[in-house]
Scaffold this motif. Structure first.
Motif, PDB file in Angstrom:
ATOM      1  N   SER A  68      53.894  42.462  55.088  1.00 33.25           N
ATOM      2  CA  SER A  68      53.531  41.776  53.839  1.00 33.25           C
ATOM      3  C   SER A  68      52.515  40.690  54.144  1.00 33.25           C
ATOM      4  O   SER A  68      52.698  39.923  55.087  1.00 33.25           O
ATOM      5  CB  SER A  68      54.771  41.137  53.208  1.00 33.25           C
ATOM      6  N   ASP A  69      51.455  40.638  53.343  1.00 33.14           N
ATOM      7  CA  ASP A  69      50.480  39.558  53.497  1.00 33.14           C
ATOM      8  C   ASP A  69      50.068  39.045  52.123  1.00 33.14           C
ATOM      9  O   ASP A  69      50.588  39.499  51.108  1.00 33.14           O
ATOM     10  CB  ASP A  69      49.285  39.986  54.364  1.00 33.14           C
ATOM     11  N   THR A  70      49.152  38.098  52.105  1.00 35.55           N
ATOM     12  CA  THR A  70      48.805  37.401  50.865  1.00 35.55           C
ATOM     13  C   THR A  70      47.519  37.892  50.212  1.00 35.55           C
ATOM     14  O   THR A  70      47.009  37.250  49.297  1.00 35.55           O
ATOM     15  CB  THR A  70      48.686  35.892  51.124  1.00 35.55           C
ATOM     16  N   VAL A  71      46.993  39.018  50.658  1.00 34.45           N
ATOM     17  CA  VAL A  71      45.763  39.553  50.082  1.00 34.45           C
ATOM     18  C   VAL A  71      46.100  40.827  49.310  1.00 34.45           C
ATOM     19  O   VAL A  71      46.733  41.732  49.842  1.00 34.45           O
ATOM     20  CB  VAL A  71      44.712  39.834  51.180  1.00 34.45           C
ATOM     21  N   ALA A  72      45.664  40.891  48.065  1.00 41.20           N
ATOM     22  CA  ALA A  72      46.038  41.999  47.176  1.00 41.20           C
ATOM     23  C   ALA A  72      45.094  43.197  47.268  1.00 41.20           C
ATOM     24  O   ALA A  72      45.053  44.010  46.363  1.00 41.20           O
ATOM     25  CB  ALA A  72      46.115  41.500  45.740  1.00 41.20           C
ATOM     26  N   ASN A  73      44.354  43.315  48.350  1.00 37.54           N
ATOM     27  CA  ASN A  73      43.499  44.486  48.558  1.00 37.54           C
ATOM     28  C   ASN A  73      44.239  45.473  49.444  1.00 37.54           C
ATOM     29  O   ASN A  73      44.595  45.147  50.578  1.00 37.54           O
ATOM     30  CB  ASN A  73      42.183  44.097  49.219  1.00 37.54           C
ATOM     31  N   ALA A  74      44.433  46.670  48.943  1.00 36.78           N
ATOM     32  CA  ALA A  74      45.170  47.690  49.700  1.00 36.78           C
ATOM     33  C   ALA A  74      44.280  48.296  50.784  1.00 36.78           C
ATOM     34  O   ALA A  74      43.086  48.503  50.569  1.00 36.78           O
ATOM     35  CB  ALA A  74      45.648  48.779  48.754  1.00 36.78           C
ATOM     36  N   PRO A  75      44.867  48.592  51.957  1.00 39.59           N
ATOM     37  CA  PRO A  75      44.091  49.307  52.981  1.00 39.59           C
ATOM     38  C   PRO A  75      43.833  50.726  52.510  1.00 39.59           C
ATOM     39  O   PRO A  75      44.551  51.253  51.661  1.00 39.59           O
ATOM     40  CB  PRO A  75      45.017  49.285  54.196  1.00 39.59           C
ATOM     41  N   ARG A  76      42.831  51.327  53.075  1.00 37.47           N
ATOM     42  CA  ARG A  76      42.529  52.705  52.693  1.00 37.47           C
ATOM     43  C   ARG A  76      42.079  53.484  53.911  1.00 37.47           C
ATOM     44  O   ARG A  76      41.596  52.921  54.881  1.00 37.47           O
ATOM     45  CB  ARG A  76      41.478  52.758  51.596  1.00 37.47           C
TER      46      ARG A  76
END
Length: 124
Positions: A68-76
């Motif tokens: 869990s981290d604080t950036v709302a960009n999902a890895p792809r």
């Protein structure tokens, strides 16, 4: 584990994961789980200011890994390239896990992975 991911500390995290998996009797998945975790932590270092929470949980014959981290960009998973030095990490995660997904949360995201576990050693 609450972590501030620095490249020089990833080995310490890998050892802690190996130790915990050994305590649970799942030494045979240590290398794959450690590689998945290393790739997820590298993403946290690169894209999320290095702060995250790592959770491991075995249940019903599977190992659940959540970062869990604080950036709302999902890895792809990016298209493969023979010349690129970046972008291979999520291909590894995809090939070593039975399933992975990124879930956007109110505080950032959870990257959740699921791996099959072998039967535990006798006496565990």
């Amino acid at each position: 584990m609450s972590l501030n991911v620095l490249p020089e500390l990833i080995g310490t995290v890998r050892r802690a994961v190996a130790e915990q998996l050994g305590l649970w009797g799942y030494e045979s998945v240590t290398d794959d789980a450690a590689l998945v975790i290393t790739e997820l932590l590298a993403n946290v270092h690169e894209h999320a200011q290095g702060r995250c929470v790592l959770r491991l949980h075995p249940a019903d014959g599977e190992l659940f890994i959540t970062v869990s981290d604080t950036v709302a960009n999902a890895p792809r998973v990016t298209p493969r390239s023979a010349t690129s030095v970046m972008g291979r990490g999520m291909h590894l995660v995809d090939s070593l896990t039975d399933h992975w997904e990124a879930v956007i949360t109110s505080t950032g995201k959870d990257v959740k992975c699921r791996m099959s576990l072998p039967r535990r050693r006798a006496g565990r």
